[in-house]
Motif scaffolding. Structure first.
Motif, PDB file in Angstrom:
ATOM      1  N   LYS A 288       0.391  -0.994   0.356  1.00  0.00           N
ATOM      2  CA  LYS A 288      -0.010   0.375   0.029  1.00  0.00           C
ATOM      3  C   LYS A 288       0.838   1.360  -0.425  1.00  0.00           C
ATOM      4  N   ALA A 289       2.552   1.250   0.685  1.00  0.00           N
ATOM      5  CA  ALA A 289       2.984   2.913   0.686  1.00  0.00           C
ATOM      6  C   ALA A 289       3.400   3.176  -0.405  1.00  0.00           C
ATOM      7  N   LYS A 290       4.174   1.595  -1.067  1.00  0.00           N
ATOM      8  CA  LYS A 290       4.715   1.512  -2.322  1.00  0.00           C
ATOM      9  C   LYS A 290       3.695   2.186  -3.589  1.00  0.00           C
ATOM     10  N   GLU A 291       2.361   1.875  -3.682  1.00  0.00           N
ATOM     11  CA  GLU A 291       1.168   2.085  -4.522  1.00  0.00           C
ATOM     12  C   GLU A 291       1.481   3.880  -4.108  1.00  0.00           C
ATOM     13  N   THR A 292       1.317   4.197  -3.207  1.00  0.00           N
ATOM     14  CA  THR A 292       1.194   5.631  -3.226  1.00  0.00           C
ATOM     15  C   THR A 292       1.521   6.684  -4.460  1.00  0.00           C
ATOM     16  N   ASP A 293       3.478   5.893  -4.477  1.00  0.00           N
ATOM     17  CA  ASP A 293       4.295   6.899  -5.332  1.00  0.00           C
ATOM     18  C   ASP A 293       5.624   5.818  -5.690  1.00  0.00           C
ATOM     19  N   PRO A 294       4.959   5.297  -6.708  1.00  0.00           N
ATOM     20  CA  PRO A 294       6.135   3.208  -7.043  1.00  0.00           C
ATOM     21  C   PRO A 294       7.468   4.429  -7.965  1.00  0.00           C
ATOM     22  N   GLU A 295       7.148   5.456  -8.164  1.00  0.00           N
ATOM     23  CA  GLU A 295       8.546   5.712  -8.528  1.00  0.00           C
ATOM     24  C   GLU A 295       9.067   6.720  -7.602  1.00  0.00           C
ATOM     25  N   SER A 296       8.977   7.734  -6.859  1.00  0.00           N
ATOM     26  CA  SER A 296       9.491   7.663  -5.286  1.00  0.00           C
ATOM     27  C   SER A 296      10.554   6.981  -5.352  1.00  0.00           C
ATOM     28  N   ALA A 297       9.433   5.810  -4.702  1.00  0.00           N
ATOM     29  CA  ALA A 297       9.637   4.512  -3.612  1.00  0.00           C
ATOM     30  C   ALA A 297      10.979   4.031  -4.140  1.00  0.00           C
ATOM     31  N   PHE A 298      11.128   3.657  -5.725  1.00  0.00           N
ATOM     32  CA  PHE A 298      12.367   3.387  -5.865  1.00  0.00           C
ATOM     33  C   PHE A 298      13.930   4.382  -5.457  1.00  0.00           C
ATOM     34  N   GLY A 299      15.084   3.515  -4.786  1.00  0.00           N
ATOM     35  CA  GLY A 299      16.010   3.853  -3.860  1.00  0.00           C
ATOM     36  C   GLY A 299      15.804   4.555  -3.118  1.00  0.00           C
ATOM     37  N   GLY A 300      14.297   4.507  -2.274  1.00  0.00           N
ATOM     38  CA  GLY A 300      13.790   5.292  -0.706  1.00  0.00           C
ATOM     39  C   GLY A 300      14.459   4.487   0.031  1.00  0.00           C
ATOM     40  N   ILE A 301      13.948   4.405   1.404  1.00  0.00           N
ATOM     41  CA  ILE A 301      14.202   4.207   2.310  1.00  0.00           C
ATOM     42  C   ILE A 301      12.837   3.520   2.862  1.00  0.00           C
ATOM     43  N   VAL A 302      12.719   2.143   3.471  1.00  0.00           N
ATOM     44  CA  VAL A 302      11.572   1.314   3.708  1.00  0.00           C
ATOM     45  C   VAL A 302      11.703   1.038   5.177  1.00  0.00           C
ATOM     46  N   ALA A 303      10.941   1.500   6.293  1.00  0.00           N
ATOM     47  CA  ALA A 303      11.122   0.960   7.534  1.00  0.00           C
ATOM     48  C   ALA A 303       9.656   0.622   7.968  1.00  0.00           C
ATOM     49  N   PHE A 304       9.871  -0.395   8.739  1.00  0.00           N
ATOM     50  CA  PHE A 304       8.100  -1.125  10.274  1.00  0.00           C
ATOM     51  C   PHE A 304       8.695  -1.482  11.213  1.00  0.00           C
ATOM     52  N   ASN A 305       7.707  -1.182  11.414  1.00  0.00           N
ATOM     53  CA  ASN A 305       7.673  -0.926  12.887  1.00  0.00           C
ATOM     54  C   ASN A 305       7.283  -2.402  13.690  1.00  0.00           C
ATOM     55  N   GLN A 306       7.228  -3.506  12.709  1.00  0.00           N
ATOM     56  CA  GLN A 306       7.129  -4.840  13.368  1.00  0.00           C
ATOM     57  C   GLN A 306       8.630  -5.551  12.792  1.00  0.00           C
ATOM     58  N   PRO A 307       8.418  -6.651  12.955  1.00  0.00           N
ATOM     59  CA  PRO A 307       9.378  -7.987  12.155  1.00  0.00           C
ATOM     60  C   PRO A 307       8.898  -7.590  10.668  1.00  0.00           C
TER      61      PRO A 307
END
Length: 505
Positions: A288-307
């Motif tokens: 869902k987060a990636k679908e917001t802006d898949p272009e900007s997600a490329f080369g980005g930083i991804v964080a989860f508050n869970q394992p």
């Protein structure tokens, strides 16, 4: 020639002590250090044999004596100093090897106040400062990491004045750090909630980074020891060395994802969120987060508050990313992610808040960190928001807090649909958010909009109405609040005032 050795961290000091002995120095020491050196086969003169005064108050006073400090501070190029030394029977001390009580380590042990005070070193900093001041004659060593090369240079007879200057600056840097640690730690302990006209914040270098924001800039990672958690306390499990920009972006992602109790995923690009979502699983939140802006997600930083589980790892592997942060990783998930040679995989343990410091020409700006979400939730429109709209508005307002001003976040069903950041007008940020949402196929009917500062005009409301946005959350406080409220009422849009602005420059 005399050398005084008084160290808390004793391991390895014998290497330097033997080098000093071989170079003709008489070794002076006290307490635990003298016992340690004797066990290593070295002859040691007790400090009290020099001072003619015993250690008192459980060792609180032992080296604070004219026979010691006079021996360090006397200048052999000043005739008067030589005459006074002779008159008072003070013999020169030429080398000082000292490290300090471990106050930093003891701060985390939950000691009682009086117990903690016993780990504030008084004699050690005094010895270091005295010997560093008189570096022309006195060699000072404060860091166990320097024992080896100093010992080698003593054996070779190759110690230079530049070496002495380097070691003196290092000693002054240590005592400055130590004193700043004491003052800030006691301010926290005693709840002294103020900034004095003159003060210091302790920082220590964790190492030099490859470069700064750009390749021609040098950069370092610095840590505040009084902050127990945060981006400097993470565990790097895999990947290339973290860069300056990686740390900045990862910190933004860590701060934002830590705001949510629900399972959340945050994607950050250039210090701005470009996609945020809640989900029943980390995989759902990521998609869902990636679908917001898949272009900007490329080369980005991804964080989860869970394992991160195996399913999520397989999805992450398909996208080029700089960094992944999570509270933990399943073993198989880690194996999958490690197939990406350069991907930086980070485990974080939480977030801490202290001071927010920014550099300006000639100095710094210091402020409290922005830890408040809102002061109120006041419905100022005729139509009240639905429960779903309220949940989405609170979600969007959290995201908006971590986007660069002027910031607008459009959200629905626990996910961002469009984010507009960094524009010089708020309505332009809204236009950008709407444009991005439409470009990636989102229907904005029934979505909500969050603004981190008040809407100065009703033009933003008109734009929201055109695309079907049904609720708005903003701080309020504009001289045109009435016009904004009236525009919302004309279009049946629910409007919430929070009373709290979240500028982020």
């Amino acid at each position: 020639m005399k050398a005084i050795i008084s160290v808390y961290y004793k391991e390895g000091v014998e290497e330097l002590a033997y080098a000093l002995k071989e170079a003709g120095y008489e070794l002076i020491s006290s307490g635990g250090t003298s016992n340690y050196l004797r066990k290593k086969g070295l002859e040691v003169v007790e400090v009290e044999n020099i001072t003619k005064f015993p250690e008192i108050f459980d060792g609180r006073v032992k080296t604070l004596h004219p026979a010691i400090h006079g021996g360090i501070l006397m200048r052999n190029w000043v005739e008067k100093d030589l005459e006074e030394a002779k008159r008072f029977g003070i013999e020169p001390i030429d080398v000082v090897v000292v490290n300090l009580y471990p106050l930093e380590e003891k701060l985390s042990e939950g000691l009682e106040e009086k117990e903690l005070m016993e780990f504030i070193d008084i004699g050690g900093p005094a010895l270091l400062r005295a010997s560093a001041k008189n570096f022309y004659r006195v060699l000072v060593v404060c860091d166990p990491k320097d024992y080896g090369w100093v010992a080698q240079k003593l054996k070779e007879g190759s110690l230079t004045l530049e070496d002495r200057k380097y070691l003196a600056v290092k000693a002054f840097s240590l005592t400055a750090y130590y004193d700043s640690l004491i003052s800030r730690a006691l301010s926290d302990l005693f709840e002294v909630d103020r900034i004095f006209p003159k003060f210091a914040i302790p920082v220590k270098s964790l190492g030099e980074l490859r470069y700064g924001e750009n390749p021609h800039q040098r950069a370092w990672l610095l840590e505040n020891p009084l902050e127990g958690l945060g981006i400097t306390k993470v565990k790097i499990l895999h990947g290339k060395e973290m860069s300056y920009n990686n740390y900045l972006d990862a910190d933004s992602a860590l701060k934002l994802v830590s705001q949510f109790q629900e399972r959340a995923c945050v994607i950050v690009k250039h210090n701005n969120p470009c996609g945020v979502a809640l989900g029943k699983s980390p995989a759902e939140a990521f998609l869902k987060a990636k679908e917001t802006d898949p272009e900007s997600a490329f080369g980005g930083i991804v964080a989860f508050n869970q394992p991160v589980d195996l399913e999520t790892a397989e999805l992450l592997k398909e996208l080029f990313l700089e960094v992944v942060l999570a509270t933990d990783y399943e073993e198989k998930a880690l194996e999958v992610l490690k197939t990406k040679k350069n991907l930086r995989i980070i485990q974080f343990f939480g977030l801490s808040n202290y001071w927010d410091i920014k550099k300006v020409s000639g100095g710094y700006l210091l402020q409290e960190e922005d830890t408040v979400d809102y002061q109120k939730l006041e419905v100022v429109s005729q139509r009240k928001p639905t429960q779903e709209e309220m949940e989405d508005m609170l979600f969007a307002f959290k995201v908006c807090k971590y986007a660069k001003s002027n910031a607008i976040v459009i959200a629905k069903d626990g996910r961002t649909l469009g984010i507009g950041t960094g524009n010089t007008s708020r309505v332009d940020s809204l236009r950008c958010a709407i444009q991005k949402a439409k470009r990636f196929g989102f229907d904005l009917k029934g979505a909500v909009m969050a603004s981190e500062a008040f809407l100065p005009f009703s033009d933003s409301v008109e734009l929201c109405a055109e695309v079907g946005i049904s609720a708005i959350i903003q701080p309020g406080g504009s001289i045109r609040d009435k016009e904004v409220i009236q525009a919302c009422d004309r279009h049946g849009i629910a409007l919430i005032f929070t009373g709290t602005r979240h500028f982020r420059h």
